[in-house]
Design an enzyme around this catalytic site. Structure first.
Site, short mmCIF file in Angstrom:
data_model
loop_
_atom_site.label_atom_id
_atom_site.label_comp_id
_atom_site.label_asym_id
_atom_site.label_seq_id
_atom_site.Cartn_x
_atom_site.Cartn_y
_atom_site.Cartn_z
N LYS A 41 17.67 -27.01 -46.77
CA LYS A 41 16.33 -26.41 -46.91
C LYS A 41 15.31 -27.28 -46.19
O LYS A 41 15.53 -28.48 -46.02
CB LYS A 41 15.94 -26.36 -48.40
CG LYS A 41 16.72 -25.36 -49.22
CD LYS A 41 16.24 -25.36 -50.67
CE LYS A 41 17.02 -24.39 -51.53
NZ LYS A 41 16.76 -22.97 -51.23
N ARG A 87 25.33 -17.78 -56.46
CA ARG A 87 26.24 -16.65 -56.69
C ARG A 87 27.70 -17.12 -56.71
O ARG A 87 28.54 -16.49 -57.34
CB ARG A 87 25.99 -15.58 -55.61
CG ARG A 87 26.24 -16.02 -54.22
CD ARG A 87 25.56 -15.14 -53.17
NE ARG A 87 24.11 -15.39 -53.08
CZ ARG A 87 23.30 -14.73 -52.27
NH1 ARG A 87 23.75 -13.78 -51.49
NH2 ARG A 87 22.00 -15.02 -52.24
N1 BES Z 1 17.88 -21.62 -55.49
C1 BES Z 1 17.69 -20.78 -54.38
C2 BES Z 1 16.74 -19.62 -54.69
C3 BES Z 1 15.30 -20.00 -54.85
C4 BES Z 1 14.49 -20.13 -53.74
C5 BES Z 1 14.77 -20.14 -56.08
C6 BES Z 1 13.16 -20.43 -53.90
C7 BES Z 1 13.44 -20.42 -56.24
C8 BES Z 1 12.63 -20.57 -55.16
C9 BES Z 1 19.00 -20.17 -53.91
O1 BES Z 1 20.12 -20.94 -54.11
C10 BES Z 1 18.83 -19.93 -52.45
O2 BES Z 1 18.61 -20.88 -51.75
N2 BES Z 1 18.90 -18.69 -52.02
C11 BES Z 1 18.69 -18.35 -50.67
C12 BES Z 1 19.66 -17.28 -50.31
C13 BES Z 1 19.78 -17.03 -48.84
C14 BES Z 1 20.41 -18.22 -48.13
C15 BES Z 1 20.62 -15.80 -48.63
C16 BES Z 1 17.26 -17.82 -50.53
O3 BES Z 1 16.78 -17.15 -51.43
O4 BES Z 1 16.63 -18.12 -49.52
ZN ZN Z 2 20.41 -22.36 -52.55
#
Ligand code: BES
Ligand code: ZN
Ligand code: ZN
Length: 520
Positions: A296, A370
């Protein structure tokens, strides 16, 4: 946060000679002082007209969250605004409770008497009006959480200084008419128990990722289980390996901290729940989500300590369930792991074999929730629950779709979804249904394995929900998924929730169980 006592006593307000009494009041309408009725009138008389005078001279308008103090001899009447009469609901009562605690603290009083439960609320369209017990529950919830703070990680010197500057409110006494005392006491007790579990969830979730590791979370769950007399099973890496949980193993393999899968069980002597008897709650507990190899961006990455909020909510809710003792069988499962990059980390392109046997092509290591949930959902079905509800900070996409007011609600069973939607209207944790279906399944079809862990550009929360659905045996169990990524933490936009974790999920779980039992 020290524990607050919540009690109910007949006529406590009338008997008060030298304390603080919180009085619920409606907003002025078109600049006019509202008619003071019931306890409002009684207290206006007791204050020798000072409440009405505060409205008349403009010192108090009764708007939501407003507080104002009028004094007669040694009694301080704490006027608490509920807002426009027609719009006053349980949420307004929660906020009023929190406002009363905060103002009492400023007054340097250690306890106060409250009448906030004593105004009748109008029924919303298609709903019944909350009874006095439900109102007392909402007020007590707010009273207790109005004192919530997370100060565990400040130095001793700073904490001692703060404690000297601020009085802690130790008790609130709900003043009742004699006939109502039992119902008020019951509601107030429930409100306190649910608030304490919500505070516990916040404490877990606010804890930093160098402390709150998967092992630490499992230790917390063990403590909750011991104190509540619950059965608990903690799977470590060897057991997780034995169960062939390729999702949980894959996500955790980049970290030196091993994963944990926690299962807690509350089993009452007698089960009277209808139409479902055995309920499983499942939570995502990523104690830190860096994104892994698909790392990230740095800004706000610290917030990914909140990626464990679903797991924290499940463990904390079990504390409330152990205390409330509903006649329904409950299983709580939380999967805890870190998601970090390293030479050992899982990679885009990897194919994981999940516990169910399905294979998953990893196209983004940041879509890890997931993967751990797929295994946790599969695992909990060995317990043969009638219903599974999972809680997960699963996607940023749910924030884009719904923002902070609503958690996303998905699932495969209309009856279950409808029930959760209705519960959301009263619990204060609002839910909004989003679709799943074959179209979304098509979007996660794999090229080199059964499914892939991301969909296309659109519908990110829904391809994530649909992914989970692949691990549910729909002919055997009803399932709903709550995406709490936007609601699990915030900037502190309401009086009972400061900046940080909200504890979302705890109220939904408790209210859901309650909805399966006759009467409240
Ligand atoms: N933990 C994150 C989701 C999240 C993002 C929660 C921002 C709270 C605030 C999750 O594991 C994630 O990173 N999801 C990605 C999925 C994508 C790579 C398909 C997302 O939501 O960007
Ligand atoms: Zn994630
Ligand atoms: Zn995540």
């Amino acid at each position: 946060m020290a524990k607050m006592k919540v009690e109910a006593k007949a006529d406590a307000a009338k008997k008060t000679k030298d304390g603080v009494v919180a009085v619920p009041l409606f907003a002025k309408e078109k600049g006019k002082t509202p008619k003071l009725e019931g306890v409002q009138k009684t207290m206006d008389d007791a204050s020798e007209g000072r409440i009405k005078a505060a409205y008349d001279d403009g010192a108090f308008t009764g708007s939501k969250g407003e507080t104002h103090v009028v004094r007669l001899r040694d009694v301080r009447f704490l006027l608490v605004g509920l807002g426009e009469r027609k719009k006053v609901d349980l949420e307004a009562l929660r906020q009023a409770g929190a406002a009363a605690t905060k103002r009492t603290r400023k007054l340097e009083a250690k306890r106060y008497v409250s009448l906030l439960h004593a105004v009748e609320l109008e029924a919303k369209e298609g709903e019944t009006a909350p009874d006095v017990s439900e109102r007392a529950e909402a007020v007590a919830f707010g009273c207790v959480l109005g004192a919530y703070k997370f100060d565990r990680f400040f130095s001793k010197e700073k904490k001692e200084k703060d404690e000297k500057d601020e009085t802690e409110v130790e008790a609130v006494v709900f003043s009742t008419t004699g006939a109502e005392t039992k119902a008020v006491a019951k509601g107030a007790d429930r409100g306190r128990i649910i608030a304490e579990a919500t505070a516990l969830c916040r404490d877990f979730a606010n804890s930093p990722p160098n402390v709150a590791t998967p092992r630490w979370m499992a230790d917390q769950a063990r403590r909750v289980a011991r104190e509540g007399g619950l059965r608990i099973k903690v799977l470590g890496k060897p057991e997780i390996t034995r169960h062939k949980m390729g999702g949980l193993l894959g996500v955790s393999q980049g970290s030196t901290e091993p994963p944990r899968l926690v299962l807690m069980e509350y089993k009452p002597r007698k089960v009277s729940a209808k139409p479902w008897k055995k309920i499983a709650f499942v939570g995502k507990g990523i104690t830190f989500d860096s994104g892994g190899i698909s790392i990230k961006p740095s800004p706000s990455m610290d917030e990914m300590k909140f990626d464990k909020c679903g797991g924290c909510a499940v463990v904390a809710a079990m504390q409330a369930i152990a205390a409330l003792k509903p006649e329904v069988h409950v299983i709580g499962v939380a999967a805890f792991s870190e998601n970090l990059p390293s030479g050992k980390a899982y990679k885009p392109g990897d194919i994981l074999r999940m516990a169910s046997g399905k294979t998953v092509e990893v196209l983004n290591t940041d879509a890890e929730g997931r993967l751990i949930l797929g295994d946790a959902l599969w695992y909990v079905q060995r317990e043969k629950p009638d219903v599974i509800i999972d809680f997960a900070t699963l996607t940023g996409a749910i924030d884009i779709a719904l923002g902070k007011p609503y958690s996303g609600l998905m699932g495969s069973d209309d009856e279950l979804i409808d029930r959760l939607y209705e519960i959301g209207k009263r619990s204060g944790e609002k839910l909004w249904r989003m679709p799943l279906g074959d179209e979304y399944q098509e979007m996660i079809k794999g090229t080199y394995a059964d499914i892939k862990n991301i969909g296309g550009r659109g519908g990110g929360a829904l391809t994530a929900g649909q992914f989970l659905r692949n691990f549910i045996e729909e002919d055997k169990v009803k399932w709903a998924h709550l995406d709490i990524a936007a609601t699990a933490w915030g900037d502190g936009d309401n009086p009972y929730t400061p900046k940080g974790a909200t504890g979302v999920g705890v109220r939904t779980m408790v209210s859901f169980l309650d909805s399966l039992l006759d009467g409240r």
